[in-house]
Design a protein around this motif. Structure first.
Motif, PDB file in Angstrom:
ATOM      1  N   PRO A 139     -29.437  29.764  31.827  1.00 13.52           N
ATOM      2  CA  PRO A 139     -29.503  29.041  30.543  1.00 13.52           C
ATOM      3  C   PRO A 139     -28.609  27.803  30.615  1.00 13.52           C
ATOM      4  CG  PRO A 139     -29.115  31.391  30.213  1.00 13.52           C
ATOM      5  CD  PRO A 139     -28.929  31.131  31.671  1.00 13.52           C
ATOM      6  N   THR A 140     -29.171  26.636  30.347  1.00 11.55           N
ATOM      7  CA  THR A 140     -28.457  25.380  30.542  1.00 11.55           C
ATOM      8  C   THR A 140     -28.766  24.415  29.402  1.00 11.55           C
ATOM      9  OG1 THR A 140     -28.684  25.663  32.943  1.00 11.55           O
ATOM     10  CG2 THR A 140     -28.034  23.484  32.157  1.00 11.55           C
ATOM     11  N   VAL A 141     -27.739  23.785  28.866  1.00 12.26           N
ATOM     12  CA  VAL A 141     -27.924  22.788  27.811  1.00 12.26           C
ATOM     13  C   VAL A 141     -28.635  21.572  28.388  1.00 12.26           C
ATOM     14  CG1 VAL A 141     -26.777  21.289  26.143  1.00 12.26           C
ATOM     15  CG2 VAL A 141     -25.861  23.573  26.598  1.00 12.26           C
ATOM     16  N   GLN A 142     -29.693  21.125  27.697  1.00 11.64           N
ATOM     17  CA  GLN A 142     -30.497  20.017  28.200  1.00 11.64           C
ATOM     18  C   GLN A 142     -30.671  18.877  27.202  1.00 11.64           C
ATOM     19  OE1 GLN A 142     -34.118  21.983  30.050  1.00 11.64           O
ATOM     20  NE2 GLN A 142     -32.792  23.751  29.691  1.00 11.64           N
ATOM     21  N   SER A 143     -30.300  19.102  25.931  1.00 11.95           N
ATOM     22  CA  SER A 143     -30.359  18.039  24.934  1.00 11.95           C
ATOM     23  C   SER A 143     -29.466  18.411  23.762  1.00 11.95           C
ATOM     24  CB  SER A 143     -31.801  17.797  24.459  1.00 11.95           C
ATOM     25  OG  SER A 143     -32.306  18.943  23.796  1.00 11.95           O
ATOM     26  N   VAL A 144     -29.307  17.463  22.855  1.00 11.81           N
ATOM     27  CA  VAL A 144     -28.432  17.653  21.696  1.00 11.81           C
ATOM     28  C   VAL A 144     -29.197  17.305  20.431  1.00 11.81           C
ATOM     29  CG1 VAL A 144     -26.391  16.772  20.495  1.00 11.81           C
ATOM     30  CG2 VAL A 144     -26.283  17.242  22.954  1.00 11.81           C
ATOM     31  N   GLN A 145     -29.074  18.145  19.429  1.00 12.93           N
ATOM     32  CA  GLN A 145     -29.660  17.884  18.120  1.00 12.93           C
ATOM     33  C   GLN A 145     -28.533  17.571  17.139  1.00 12.93           C
ATOM     34  OE1 GLN A 145     -32.988  18.081  17.527  1.00 12.93           O
ATOM     35  NE2 GLN A 145     -32.959  17.665  15.339  1.00 12.93           N
ATOM     36  N   VAL A 146     -28.628  16.437  16.446  1.00 13.74           N
ATOM     37  CA  VAL A 146     -27.613  16.035  15.472  1.00 13.74           C
ATOM     38  C   VAL A 146     -28.184  16.191  14.069  1.00 13.74           C
ATOM     39  CG1 VAL A 146     -26.073  14.200  14.689  1.00 13.74           C
ATOM     40  CG2 VAL A 146     -26.671  14.376  17.119  1.00 13.74           C
ATOM     41  N   LYS A 147     -27.472  16.960  13.229  1.00  9.71           N
ATOM     42  CA  LYS A 147     -27.942  17.188  11.868  1.00  9.71           C
ATOM     43  C   LYS A 147     -26.742  17.362  10.949  1.00  9.71           C
ATOM     44  CE  LYS A 147     -31.072  20.116   9.169  1.00  9.71           C
ATOM     45  NZ  LYS A 147     -31.983  21.296   9.203  1.00  9.71           N
ATOM     46  N   ASP A 148     -26.738  16.566   9.880  1.00  6.14           N
ATOM     47  CA  ASP A 148     -25.659  16.621   8.888  1.00  6.14           C
ATOM     48  C   ASP A 148     -24.291  16.460   9.532  1.00  6.14           C
ATOM     49  OD1 ASP A 148     -27.568  17.091   6.898  1.00  6.14           O
ATOM     50  OD2 ASP A 148     -27.468  19.274   7.187  1.00  6.14           O
TER      51      ASP A 148
ATOM     52  N   LEU B 155     -26.110  22.047  20.684  1.00  5.51           N
ATOM     53  CA  LEU B 155     -26.491  21.951  22.083  1.00  5.51           C
ATOM     54  C   LEU B 155     -27.698  22.847  22.329  1.00  5.51           C
ATOM     55  CD1 LEU B 155     -22.908  22.164  23.657  1.00  5.51           C
ATOM     56  CD2 LEU B 155     -24.203  20.116  23.048  1.00  5.51           C
ATOM     57  N   LEU B 156     -28.777  22.258  22.837  1.00  3.99           N
ATOM     58  CA  LEU B 156     -30.047  22.972  22.994  1.00  3.99           C
ATOM     59  C   LEU B 156     -30.358  23.238  24.462  1.00  3.99           C
ATOM     60  CD1 LEU B 156     -32.248  20.924  20.488  1.00  3.99           C
ATOM     61  CD2 LEU B 156     -30.903  22.982  20.033  1.00  3.99           C
ATOM     62  N   ASN B 157     -30.844  24.428  24.733  1.00  5.43           N
ATOM     63  CA  ASN B 157     -31.273  24.787  26.098  1.00  5.43           C
ATOM     64  C   ASN B 157     -32.721  24.380  26.324  1.00  5.43           C
ATOM     65  OD1 ASN B 157     -28.768  25.869  26.440  1.00  5.43           O
ATOM     66  ND2 ASN B 157     -29.428  27.997  26.564  1.00  5.43           N
ATOM     67  N   SER B 158     -33.040  23.161  25.933  1.00  2.69           N
ATOM     68  CA  SER B 158     -34.391  22.631  26.122  1.00  2.69           C
ATOM     69  C   SER B 158     -34.323  21.113  26.003  1.00  2.69           C
ATOM     70  CB  SER B 158     -35.350  23.190  25.066  1.00  2.69           C
ATOM     71  OG  SER B 158     -34.930  22.816  23.750  1.00  2.69           O
ATOM     72  N   HIS B 159     -35.368  20.459  26.466  1.00  2.00           N
ATOM     73  CA  HIS B 159     -35.468  19.006  26.359  1.00  2.00           C
ATOM     74  C   HIS B 159     -36.857  18.663  25.859  1.00  2.00           C
ATOM     75  CE1 HIS B 159     -36.027  14.806  27.676  1.00  2.00           C
ATOM     76  NE2 HIS B 159     -34.714  14.703  27.480  1.00  2.00           N
ATOM     77  N   ASP B 160     -36.883  18.095  24.660  1.00  2.00           N
ATOM     78  CA  ASP B 160     -38.165  17.729  24.049  1.00  2.00           C
ATOM     79  C   ASP B 160     -39.107  18.924  23.969  1.00  2.00           C
ATOM     80  OD1 ASP B 160     -39.496  15.731  22.726  1.00  2.00           O
ATOM     81  OD2 ASP B 160     -40.428  14.876  24.513  1.00  2.00           O
ATOM     82  N   GLY B 161     -38.520  20.098  23.680  1.00  2.00           N
ATOM     83  CA  GLY B 161     -39.305  21.308  23.486  1.00  2.00           C
ATOM     84  C   GLY B 161     -39.554  22.132  24.728  1.00  2.00           C
ATOM     85  N   SER B 162     -39.153  21.641  25.899  1.00  2.00           N
ATOM     86  CA  SER B 162     -39.390  22.370  27.146  1.00  2.00           C
ATOM     87  C   SER B 162     -38.060  22.791  27.768  1.00  2.00           C
ATOM     88  CB  SER B 162     -40.165  21.510  28.144  1.00  2.00           C
ATOM     89  OG  SER B 162     -41.441  21.173  27.642  1.00  2.00           O
ATOM     90  N   ASP B 163     -38.007  24.032  28.232  1.00  3.28           N
ATOM     91  CA  ASP B 163     -36.809  24.550  28.894  1.00  3.28           C
ATOM     92  C   ASP B 163     -37.028  24.520  30.399  1.00  3.28           C
ATOM     93  OD1 ASP B 163     -34.590  25.846  29.798  1.00  3.28           O
ATOM     94  OD2 ASP B 163     -34.965  27.741  28.751  1.00  3.28           O
ATOM     95  N   PHE B 164     -36.309  23.608  31.066  1.00  2.00           N
ATOM     96  CA  PHE B 164     -36.424  23.481  32.518  1.00  2.00           C
ATOM     97  C   PHE B 164     -35.319  24.230  33.253  1.00  2.00           C
ATOM     98  CE2 PHE B 164     -38.250  19.539  30.705  1.00  2.00           C
ATOM     99  CZ  PHE B 164     -39.562  19.696  31.132  1.00  2.00           C
TER     100      PHE B 164
END
Length: 459
Positions: free
Chosen positions: A286-295, A300-309
């Motif tokens: 499991p590896t962080v691949q993108s970041v979502q910023v909200k409020d 830290l998300l284990n996916s990039h643009d919806g895909s987990d590589f």
């Protein structure tokens, strides 16, 4: 004396070198005891490692690699470098201090600083080894774990190190960055054990090296629109603890390597004799691949643009491959975590295989007796009344070459020896053949036969 012809240098990742202050006191030396002392009494020494600037000499040195398995609770897991060092020395027959050297470095600083020091030390080590071994053709073999691979890349591509380097093997190197660096900068790192606390946020945010580990590809999202690059997200106020100017400067570091590699690749000498690059890439973790910023908060998300590589738990799989090798399909994969990748059985076996490959003469395994290859030159079609000219060249030596001429329609065949051709290295024969399709097979003792077809046209 070692029978391994080259000089092997091991470069650790960030936090993988012991750091000592100007007085020689080790202030970053993770071990079973030092971990607790750092949290209790040495906390101020560690936070004192904050960088005021890469040009300022604060007297900190890196005397050795972090040796063994250690755990700094809540902060970092380091598998150390003793196992890979011992493996390389034992299985490659290296000699410490002669043709094997660890390269500890101040992992806080701009990787360019470490690369320039690598240039100085590596070339001195190589010069000494060439003189001692008598092998003027000896070159460098660099093994870079994590950020150490970036130091090696800058030396090779930007400082001309490719001219002296035979191979670079990168183990979990973030060629395109790691999202963990974003987490470090944005969330800080205040860790405590029992009543003791150690706030490392100011230290991490001061390090040029941490910025140079930031992803170079778009990876910051808001839930609407396309993903943004780090610097753009910082300029837009999405990342409040990332300095946009330093993020731009870090991106320029990677671009400098990319541009230099592209220039080098146009050099005929680089294309012919440049270093072999083998990336070992960690997967299945499991590896962080993108970041979502909200409020105002980041996730830290284990996916990039919806895909987990996937990845190695620190470096995303896509970052483990250098940019110019995106379509080369030459990666070596290991299902291992980042901090242990350098010591994994599969990684070590692959290192040994790559570094001993040139000891094998694969021509001996084509067939038991095959030691040379033949090149056959014959026209596709011969006009009526013209002879068939056959030319053959051996890749090695000057064996006696013959040809078997077989009329395909009947299977009738006969052998004829070839004579010396006016062009050096070639042998030739001129044959008057009846019309039809002929198979021409060239053969010589200790060589692999080669065949071709020729049509002798009817009148």
């Amino acid at each position: 004396m070692s029978d391994f012809r080259d000089v092997v240098i091991l470069l650790p990742g960030i936090t993988g070198s012991v750091l000592a202050n100007a007085a020689g006191k080790e202030v970053w030396a993770p071990s079973a005891g030092a971990a607790w002392r750092a949290i209790t009494s040495f906390g101020s020494s560690i936070t004192g490692l904050e960088l005021a600037g890469d040009d300022a000499d604060d007297g900190v040195s890196a005397p050795r690699l972090v040796a063994d398995v250690t755990l700094v609770p809540g902060l970092v897991k380091i598998d150390g470098y003793s196992r890979i060092e011992n493996y390389l020395v034992e299985h490659l027959g290296l000699e410490r201090g002669a043709n094997y050297f660890p390269f500890p470095y101040d992992w806080r600083r701009d990787n360019r600083v470490s690369a320039r020091r690598l240039e100085s030390q590596a070339m001195a080590w190589l010069k000494t080894w060439r003189e001692r071994s008598g092998n003027a053709e000896a070159r460098l073999v660099l093994i870079g774990h994590s950020m150490g691979g970036l130091v090696a890349r800058y030396f090779i591509e930007c400082l001309g190190g490719w001219q002296a380097t035979r191979a670079l093997l990168t183990l979990g190197t973030p060629h395109r960055g790691s999202l963990n660096a974003v987490g470090f900068l944005e969330n800080g790192m205040k860790k405590g054990i029992g009543p003791f606390g150690l706030d490392l946020s100011p230290l991490l945010r001061s390090l040029t090296s941490v910025y140079q580990l930031l992803p170079i590809y778009p990876c910051i999202g808001t839930g609407a629109g396309e993903l943004q690059r780090i610097a753009a997200a910082a300029e837009a106020g999405l990342l409040t603890h990332v300095d946009a100017a330093r993020a731009h400067a870090a991106r320029a570091f990677h671009q400098e390597i990319q541009d230099a590699q592209a220039r080098n690749a146009r050099d005929e000498a680089y294309a012919r004799n440049g270093p072999t690059l083998v990336p070992v890439v960690g997967i299945e973790q499991p590896t962080v691949q993108s970041v979502q910023v909200k409020d105002g908060r980041i996730e830290l998300l284990n996916s990039h643009d919806g895909s987990d590589f996937g990845g190695d738990g620190t470096v995303p799989r896509v970052s483990g491959t250098p940019i110019e090798m995106g379509d080369a399909k030459r990666e070596v994969y290991a299902a291992e975590m980042h901090g242990a990748l350098q010591n994994a059985d599969g990684t070590l076996a692959n290192l040994r295989g790559v570094l001993t490959r040139d000891r094998i003469d694969f021509r001996k395994f084509q067939r038991a007796e095959d030691a040379a290859m033949l090149t056959l030159d014959v026209d596709d079609v011969v006009l009526p009344g013209d002879p068939v000219a056959v030319r053959v060249r051996a890749s090695e030596g000057n064996p006696r070459i013959s040809v078997t001429l077989t009329l395909v329609a009947t299977g009738e065949a006969f052998d004829e020896p070839l004579a010396r051709d006016p062009e050096p290295g070639w042998q030739q024969g001129i044959f008057d053949l009846e019309p039809g399709i002929w198979r021409v097979t060239a053969h010589a003792e200790g060589a692999t036969p080669v065949s071709d077809l020729v049509v002798v046209a009817a009148p």
